[in-house]
Design a protein around this motif. Structure first.
Motif, PDB file in Angstrom:
ATOM      1  N   LEU A  51      39.610  40.799  42.798  1.00  0.00           N
ATOM      2  CA  LEU A  51      39.583  39.307  42.480  1.00  0.00           C
ATOM      3  C   LEU A  51      38.265  38.658  42.790  1.00  0.00           C
ATOM      4  N   THR A  58      32.995  33.746  47.265  1.00  0.00           N
ATOM      5  CA  THR A  58      34.537  33.707  46.851  1.00  0.00           C
ATOM      6  C   THR A  58      35.012  33.147  48.227  1.00  0.00           C
ATOM      7  N   TYR A  60      39.358  31.258  49.188  1.00  0.00           N
ATOM      8  CA  TYR A  60      40.937  31.300  48.492  1.00  0.00           C
ATOM      9  C   TYR A  60      41.103  29.950  48.933  1.00  0.00           C
ATOM     10  N   ASP A  77      50.539  27.065  45.014  1.00  0.00           N
ATOM     11  CA  ASP A  77      49.666  28.401  44.589  1.00  0.00           C
ATOM     12  C   ASP A  77      48.498  28.547  45.371  1.00  0.00           C
ATOM     13  N   VAL A  80      41.783  31.362  43.584  1.00  0.00           N
ATOM     14  CA  VAL A  80      40.626  32.069  43.874  1.00  0.00           C
ATOM     15  C   VAL A  80      39.251  31.566  43.056  1.00  0.00           C
ATOM     16  N   THR A 140      38.735  31.010  39.288  1.00  0.00           N
ATOM     17  CA  THR A 140      38.737  32.101  38.192  1.00  0.00           C
ATOM     18  C   THR A 140      40.116  32.862  38.275  1.00  0.00           C
ATOM     19  N   TYR A 141      40.965  32.726  39.325  1.00  0.00           N
ATOM     20  CA  TYR A 141      42.428  33.402  39.342  1.00  0.00           C
ATOM     21  C   TYR A 141      43.475  32.226  40.045  1.00  0.00           C
ATOM     22  N   ILE A 143      47.058  32.652  41.912  1.00  0.00           N
ATOM     23  CA  ILE A 143      48.107  33.586  42.749  1.00  0.00           C
ATOM     24  C   ILE A 143      49.125  32.792  42.964  1.00  0.00           C
TER      25      ILE A 143
END
Length: 146
Positions: A51, A58, A60, A77, A80, A140-141, A143
């Protein structure tokens, strides 16, 4: 301008030293018609590596609030976020505006910038010269727990 004061974001850094091996089936699973099981082929996946295209940039962050539910980002949630990506129109970003963190979609207009919620219960934030805006990174993501 209205900022949801109840929306809090919690920052986390990826743990690239983890030795945890999570089984991974690289062929994926069919969301249409069933496909052959390919002998249950299994390898391992490092979610930090999978990820994070730019690991040093990066992080979270956990979402607290519901201003982005129509973009598929819900309360609790984990996002990322890549700090190396350039902010662009229509991207979802972690922003610090006037000392308050928020996650919003960037909307660039001719002479103006808006931070757009993805929930009709919230108003767009018009960024003016009086505001202090820092864009921390691009999401970007997402989770999420099902």
């Amino acid at each position: 301008m209205s900022i949801n004061k109840n929306q809090k974001l919690t920052f986390f850094l990826p743990d690239f030293e983890s030795e945890l091996k999570i089984p991974f089936i690289p062929d994926g699973v069919s969301a249409g018609f069933p496909s052959p099981a390919a002998d249950f082929m299994e390898t391992n996946i490092d979610l930090n590596a999978a990820l994070s295209e730019n690991p040093l940039a990066t992080f979270y962050i956990r979402v607290n609030g519901n201003s982005m539910i129509d973009a598929g980002i819900n309360d609790k949630d984990v996002l990322v976020v890549d700090r190396s990506l350039e902010p662009q129109n229509n991207k979802i970003a972690i922003c610090c505006i006037d000392g308050e963190f928020t996650v919003k979609r960037i909307q660039v207009e001719t002479d103006c910038l808006y931070l757009m919620p993805e929930n009709s219960n919230y108003q767009p934030i018009k960024v003016t010269e009086e505001n202090e805006l820092i864009i921390w990174g691009i999401v970007t993501y997402v989770i999420k727990k099902m």
